[in-house]
Design a protein around this motif. Structure first.
Motif, PDB file in Angstrom:
ATOM      1  N   ALA A 291       0.729  -1.043   0.137  1.00  0.00           N
ATOM      2  CA  ALA A 291       0.110   0.148  -0.369  1.00  0.00           C
ATOM      3  C   ALA A 291       0.910   1.478  -0.021  1.00  0.00           C
ATOM      4  CB  ALA A 291      -0.974   0.255   1.227  1.00  0.00           C
ATOM      5  N   LEU A 292       2.088   1.217   0.604  1.00  0.00           N
ATOM      6  CA  LEU A 292       2.933   1.659   0.472  1.00  0.00           C
ATOM      7  C   LEU A 292       3.487   2.190  -0.448  1.00  0.00           C
ATOM      8  CD1 LEU A 292       4.693   2.071   3.982  1.00  0.00           C
ATOM      9  CD2 LEU A 292       3.570   3.813   3.495  1.00  0.00           C
ATOM     10  N   VAL A 293       3.877   1.889  -1.565  1.00  0.00           N
ATOM     11  CA  VAL A 293       4.290   1.103  -3.006  1.00  0.00           C
ATOM     12  C   VAL A 293       3.611   2.543  -3.768  1.00  0.00           C
ATOM     13  CG1 VAL A 293       5.107   0.460  -4.181  1.00  0.00           C
ATOM     14  CG2 VAL A 293       5.950  -0.203  -2.415  1.00  0.00           C
ATOM     15  N   ALA A 294       2.275   1.549  -3.376  1.00  0.00           N
ATOM     16  CA  ALA A 294       0.646   2.477  -4.454  1.00  0.00           C
ATOM     17  C   ALA A 294       0.918   3.665  -3.874  1.00  0.00           C
ATOM     18  CB  ALA A 294      -0.607   1.112  -4.000  1.00  0.00           C
ATOM     19  N   LYS A 295       0.917   3.926  -2.505  1.00  0.00           N
ATOM     20  CA  LYS A 295       0.665   5.469  -1.856  1.00  0.00           C
ATOM     21  C   LYS A 295       1.748   7.348  -3.021  1.00  0.00           C
ATOM     22  CE  LYS A 295      -1.371   8.908   0.093  1.00  0.00           C
ATOM     23  NZ  LYS A 295      -2.815   8.280   0.182  1.00  0.00           N
ATOM     24  N   LEU A 296       3.174   5.794  -2.494  1.00  0.00           N
ATOM     25  CA  LEU A 296       4.026   6.651  -3.491  1.00  0.00           C
ATOM     26  C   LEU A 296       3.635   7.018  -4.769  1.00  0.00           C
ATOM     27  CD1 LEU A 296       6.868   8.095  -3.414  1.00  0.00           C
ATOM     28  CD2 LEU A 296       7.696   5.606  -3.241  1.00  0.00           C
ATOM     29  N   GLY A 297       3.419   6.639  -5.547  1.00  0.00           N
ATOM     30  CA  GLY A 297       2.817   6.444  -6.799  1.00  0.00           C
ATOM     31  C   GLY A 297       1.822   7.240  -6.984  1.00  0.00           C
ATOM     32  N   GLU A 298       0.991   7.443  -6.001  1.00  0.00           N
ATOM     33  CA  GLU A 298      -0.065   8.446  -6.371  1.00  0.00           C
ATOM     34  C   GLU A 298       0.318   9.596  -5.475  1.00  0.00           C
ATOM     35  OE1 GLU A 298      -3.554   9.330  -3.022  1.00  0.00           O
ATOM     36  OE2 GLU A 298      -3.025   7.509  -3.665  1.00  0.00           O
ATOM     37  N   GLU A 299       1.214   9.862  -5.151  1.00  0.00           N
ATOM     38  CA  GLU A 299       1.298  11.070  -4.376  1.00  0.00           C
ATOM     39  C   GLU A 299       2.506  12.074  -4.844  1.00  0.00           C
ATOM     40  OE1 GLU A 299       0.081  12.742  -2.438  1.00  0.00           O
ATOM     41  OE2 GLU A 299      -0.817  11.156  -1.211  1.00  0.00           O
ATOM     42  N   ALA A 300       3.431  10.932  -5.958  1.00  0.00           N
ATOM     43  CA  ALA A 300       4.510  11.343  -7.591  1.00  0.00           C
ATOM     44  C   ALA A 300       3.499  11.949  -8.618  1.00  0.00           C
ATOM     45  CB  ALA A 300       5.107  10.502  -7.421  1.00  0.00           C
ATOM     46  N   GLY A 301       2.369  11.157  -8.371  1.00  0.00           N
ATOM     47  CA  GLY A 301       1.879  11.850  -9.921  1.00  0.00           C
ATOM     48  C   GLY A 301       1.166  13.322  -9.499  1.00  0.00           C
ATOM     49  N   GLU A 302       0.837  13.240  -8.238  1.00  0.00           N
ATOM     50  CA  GLU A 302       0.246  14.460  -7.640  1.00  0.00           C
ATOM     51  C   GLU A 302       1.449  15.433  -7.899  1.00  0.00           C
ATOM     52  OE1 GLU A 302      -1.857  13.980  -4.340  1.00  0.00           O
ATOM     53  OE2 GLU A 302      -3.374  12.310  -5.107  1.00  0.00           O
TER      54      GLU A 302
ATOM     55  N   ALA B 240       3.966  15.777 -10.105  1.00  0.00           N
ATOM     56  CA  ALA B 240       3.653  15.334 -11.665  1.00  0.00           C
ATOM     57  C   ALA B 240       2.713  16.624 -11.423  1.00  0.00           C
ATOM     58  CB  ALA B 240       4.202  14.963 -12.142  1.00  0.00           C
ATOM     59  N   GLU B 241       0.958  16.779 -11.224  1.00  0.00           N
ATOM     60  CA  GLU B 241       0.270  17.282 -11.893  1.00  0.00           C
ATOM     61  C   GLU B 241       0.860  19.185 -10.762  1.00  0.00           C
ATOM     62  OE1 GLU B 241      -3.224  15.970 -10.263  1.00  0.00           O
ATOM     63  OE2 GLU B 241      -2.898  13.829 -12.104  1.00  0.00           O
ATOM     64  N   ALA B 242       1.427  19.118 -10.015  1.00  0.00           N
ATOM     65  CA  ALA B 242       1.483  19.975  -9.362  1.00  0.00           C
ATOM     66  C   ALA B 242       2.820  21.194 -10.252  1.00  0.00           C
ATOM     67  CB  ALA B 242       1.690  19.960  -8.176  1.00  0.00           C
ATOM     68  N   VAL B 243       3.294  20.859 -10.605  1.00  0.00           N
ATOM     69  CA  VAL B 243       4.429  20.802 -11.285  1.00  0.00           C
ATOM     70  C   VAL B 243       3.894  21.208 -12.725  1.00  0.00           C
ATOM     71  CG1 VAL B 243       7.182  20.692 -12.709  1.00  0.00           C
ATOM     72  CG2 VAL B 243       6.533  19.222  -9.782  1.00  0.00           C
ATOM     73  N   ALA B 244       3.249  20.981 -13.365  1.00  0.00           N
ATOM     74  CA  ALA B 244       2.369  21.214 -14.423  1.00  0.00           C
ATOM     75  C   ALA B 244       1.798  22.368 -14.435  1.00  0.00           C
ATOM     76  CB  ALA B 244       1.938  19.893 -15.395  1.00  0.00           C
ATOM     77  N   GLY B 245       1.267  22.443 -13.231  1.00  0.00           N
ATOM     78  CA  GLY B 245      -0.225  23.087 -12.884  1.00  0.00           C
ATOM     79  C   GLY B 245      -0.657  23.874 -11.960  1.00  0.00           C
ATOM     80  N   GLY B 246       0.016  23.759 -10.566  1.00  0.00           N
ATOM     81  CA  GLY B 246       0.203  24.609  -9.485  1.00  0.00           C
ATOM     82  C   GLY B 246       1.478  25.572  -9.133  1.00  0.00           C
ATOM     83  N   GLY B 247       1.278  25.913  -8.604  1.00  0.00           N
ATOM     84  CA  GLY B 247       2.360  27.045  -7.864  1.00  0.00           C
ATOM     85  C   GLY B 247       3.414  26.668  -6.933  1.00  0.00           C
ATOM     86  N   ALA B 248       3.761  27.185  -6.342  1.00  0.00           N
ATOM     87  CA  ALA B 248       5.236  26.241  -6.219  1.00  0.00           C
ATOM     88  C   ALA B 248       4.632  25.773  -4.311  1.00  0.00           C
ATOM     89  CB  ALA B 248       6.214  27.495  -5.508  1.00  0.00           C
ATOM     90  N   ALA B 249       3.692  26.360  -4.229  1.00  0.00           N
ATOM     91  CA  ALA B 249       3.124  26.138  -2.870  1.00  0.00           C
ATOM     92  C   ALA B 249       2.334  25.033  -2.369  1.00  0.00           C
ATOM     93  CB  ALA B 249       2.292  26.917  -1.891  1.00  0.00           C
ATOM     94  N   GLU B 250       1.705  24.314  -3.837  1.00  0.00           N
ATOM     95  CA  GLU B 250       0.754  23.085  -4.308  1.00  0.00           C
ATOM     96  C   GLU B 250       2.647  22.125  -4.189  1.00  0.00           C
ATOM     97  OE1 GLU B 250      -1.969  20.663  -7.099  1.00  0.00           O
ATOM     98  OE2 GLU B 250      -1.775  22.750  -7.367  1.00  0.00           O
ATOM     99  N   VAL B 251       2.972  22.500  -4.546  1.00  0.00           N
ATOM    100  CA  VAL B 251       4.525  21.582  -5.202  1.00  0.00           C
ATOM    101  C   VAL B 251       4.904  21.034  -4.233  1.00  0.00           C
ATOM    102  CG1 VAL B 251       6.710  21.393  -6.203  1.00  0.00           C
ATOM    103  CG2 VAL B 251       5.458  22.276  -7.491  1.00  0.00           C
TER     104      VAL B 251
END
Length: 104
Positions: free
Chosen positions: A33-44, A46-57
């Motif tokens: 579950a931790l490995v799956a969560k790591l993938g989920e959070e890493a994806g988030e 990536a999304e923050a870098v693409a469309g969010g600001g520094a605070a979201e990253v």
């Protein structure tokens, strides 16, 4: 389908009037579950870098860090060991500040 959540989330759900259905994972399930969560959070991240600001990253990177800490503890290693190995690798191979991209 369920997912691993931070320890305080069931209390947050209860505080909002809900009744969460939770179970405590066994060791093998927990690591998976931790490995799956790591993938989920890493994806988030990536999304923050693409469309969010520094605070979201920063918020998403903090989530990745918390999952990594739990994963390392889950295999019986102290976080200090990760920091030591990271520093050694940085001394031997450098970091990523140079922005070098190795072409195929």
């Amino acid at each position: 389908m369920g997912k691993l959540v931070r320890d305080g989330i069931p209390g947050v759900i209860r505080g909002a009037g809900g009744e969460p259905v939770v179970r405590v994972l066994g060791e093998g399930e927990y690591l998976g579950a931790l490995v799956a969560k790591l993938g989920e959070e890493a994806g988030e991240v990536a999304e923050a870098v693409a469309g969010g600001g520094a605070a979201e990253v920063v918020e998403e990177a903090a989530d990745v860090l918390e999952v990594l800490r739990a994963l390392v503890r889950g295999v019986g290693v102290e976080w200090d060991e990760v920091e030591r190995v990271a520093a050694e690798k940085r001394r031997e191979r450098g970091g990523f500040e140079g922005r070098y991209y190795l072409e195929a």
